[in-house]
Enzyme design. Sequence first.
Site, mmCIF file in Angstrom:
data_model
loop_
_atom_site.group_PDB
_atom_site.id
_atom_site.type_symbol
_atom_site.label_atom_id
_atom_site.label_comp_id
_atom_site.label_asym_id
_atom_site.label_seq_id
_atom_site.Cartn_x
_atom_site.Cartn_y
_atom_site.Cartn_z
ATOM 1 N N LYS A 149 5.926 -5.547 -9.702
ATOM 2 C CA LYS A 149 7.065 -5.191 -8.846
ATOM 3 C C LYS A 149 6.785 -5.526 -7.400
ATOM 4 O O LYS A 149 7.687 -5.759 -6.621
ATOM 5 C CB LYS A 149 7.282 -3.667 -8.858
ATOM 6 C CG LYS A 149 7.736 -3.043 -10.124
ATOM 7 C CD LYS A 149 8.049 -1.555 -9.795
ATOM 8 C CE LYS A 149 7.750 -0.632 -10.940
ATOM 9 N NZ LYS A 149 6.542 0.164 -10.740
ATOM 10 N N LYS A 186 -5.981 -3.153 -5.538
ATOM 11 C CA LYS A 186 -4.977 -2.686 -4.585
ATOM 12 C C LYS A 186 -5.549 -2.572 -3.176
ATOM 13 O O LYS A 186 -4.846 -2.799 -2.201
ATOM 14 C CB LYS A 186 -4.411 -1.331 -5.015
ATOM 15 C CG LYS A 186 -3.459 -1.418 -6.179
ATOM 16 C CD LYS A 186 -2.599 -0.153 -6.264
ATOM 17 C CE LYS A 186 -1.642 -0.223 -7.447
ATOM 18 N NZ LYS A 186 -0.892 1.029 -7.615
ATOM 19 N N LYS A 216 -1.066 -10.712 -13.025
ATOM 20 C CA LYS A 216 -0.114 -9.808 -13.687
ATOM 21 C C LYS A 216 1.263 -9.873 -13.016
ATOM 22 O O LYS A 216 1.346 -9.954 -11.797
ATOM 23 C CB LYS A 216 -0.706 -8.390 -13.572
ATOM 24 C CG LYS A 216 0.058 -7.299 -14.210
ATOM 25 C CD LYS A 216 -0.650 -5.969 -14.034
ATOM 26 C CE LYS A 216 -0.228 -5.269 -12.758
ATOM 27 N NZ LYS A 216 -0.574 -3.844 -12.707
HETATM 28 P P1 AMP Z 1 3.729 0.722 -12.783
HETATM 29 O O1 AMP Z 1 4.868 -0.177 -12.432
HETATM 30 O O2 AMP Z 1 2.440 0.267 -12.205
HETATM 31 O O3 AMP Z 1 4.023 2.155 -12.535
HETATM 32 O O4 AMP Z 1 3.545 0.573 -14.368
HETATM 33 C C1 AMP Z 1 4.316 1.280 -15.318
HETATM 34 C C2 AMP Z 1 3.951 0.834 -16.725
HETATM 35 O O5 AMP Z 1 4.243 -0.550 -16.901
HETATM 36 C C3 AMP Z 1 2.458 0.994 -17.050
HETATM 37 O O6 AMP Z 1 2.326 1.430 -18.381
HETATM 38 C C4 AMP Z 1 1.911 -0.396 -16.886
HETATM 39 O O7 AMP Z 1 0.769 -0.624 -17.683
HETATM 40 C C5 AMP Z 1 3.088 -1.244 -17.357
HETATM 41 N N1 AMP Z 1 3.056 -2.569 -16.748
HETATM 42 C C6 AMP Z 1 3.168 -2.863 -15.427
HETATM 43 N N2 AMP Z 1 3.094 -4.191 -15.212
HETATM 44 C C7 AMP Z 1 2.926 -4.760 -16.441
HETATM 45 C C8 AMP Z 1 2.776 -6.112 -16.897
HETATM 46 N N3 AMP Z 1 2.801 -7.142 -16.053
HETATM 47 N N4 AMP Z 1 2.631 -6.319 -18.223
HETATM 48 C C9 AMP Z 1 2.612 -5.276 -19.098
HETATM 49 N N5 AMP Z 1 2.749 -4.000 -18.736
HETATM 50 C C10 AMP Z 1 2.900 -3.723 -17.424
#
Ligand code: AMP
Length: 334
Positions: free
Chosen positions: A199, A111, A196
């Site tokens: 968002k 990041k 990955k």
């Molecule tokens: P975040 O959007 O970073 O707050 O992530 C929320 C949840 O979604 C966390 O448990 C992440 O590990 C999961 N997550 C985010 N992006 C991915 C992805 N590309 N594949 C699998 N899990 C994801």
Amino acid sequence: MQRIFSGIQPTGIPTLGNYLGAVRNWVKLQDDHDCIYCVVDLHAITVTHDPKTLAQATREMAAALIASGIDPVGSILFHQSAVHAHLRLSWIFECVVRIGWLNRMTQFKDKAGKDRENVSAALYTYPALMAADILAYHATRVPVGDDQRQHLELANDVAQKFNFDFCGGDSFFPVIEPLILGPAARVMSLRDGTKKMSKSDPSDQSRINLTDDADTIAQKIRRAKTDPEPLPSDPAGLEGRPEARNLVGIYAALTDTDHATVLRDYGGRGFGDYKKALADLLVDKLTPIATEMRRLLDDTATIDAILRDGAARAETIAEPIVRQAEQLVGFLRV
Ligand code: AMP
Ligand code: TRP
């Protein structure tokens, strides 16, 4: 019953990665666990954000979770900034965590990129707050995507050091078990199978958003990067083919099967056929969620009431635990 805690940042529309890596598992775990799910708005401000849209983004994330099947009555759903116990424990954990441990965090490196001197201090200490989120509830199981594995290892190190330093080795804070489940624990970008799905990727074509309509989903899958070979007939054939592996993993997760089962049906077929089947499946599974999410967002007062009630119930659990942690650290109580 074991207690589950997990969180998601209100930093945009949830993606297929969030859904398959995390939220879908959160929904299933509700059947036999005591579940607490949190929209982590404190984490969301560790990077530059727009104060005018954060509150609505928090509601939208809550609506997305409810539309996906999170039950705000049987489970607890709330937003992080409403329960101050997280911040009190996070401060204590910042005093427990070692700089050397934080320096190893790959998410921070990703990041911060080249701009390390210029990111917030909170982006660096982010994992201390995450450990506090979980341990303020003495939660023992944490369902997340694969990218959070390292943060959970650090949370266990923090808990262990706290127990050692302040409890004579008694286990005041329990060991956390990461639940990294299913064939899509790491969903990759549709444009680059080594990155990955996120968002915050600048390209909307790289991801499926939970609110995409049927045409958008079909178009994004049609344009998804692939290689020229047909699909292999067994999982070993996915080696070195990250885009193919990703598209097969998505299908497997959505149908509750695995790579081998999908390849039994589609091995030897070209991507044209396969992408059509995958797009139909995605439309079938995702568009009802988007419809329900829009319906919920017509009534923000109800979403706010759900979050308020969730925060009150969360606070009842966290408050005595964090108070006890403060006592163990030795603060004067007058
Ligand atoms: P975040 O959007 O970073 O707050 O992530 C929320 C949840 O979604 C966390 O448990 C992440 O590990 C999961 N997550 C985010 N992006 C991915 C992805 N590309 N594949 C699998 N899990 C994801
Ligand atoms: N750091 C997690 C992510 O970006 C979100 C998160 C914050 C979290 N606190 C948590 C996940 C506690 C699990 C448990 O995905």
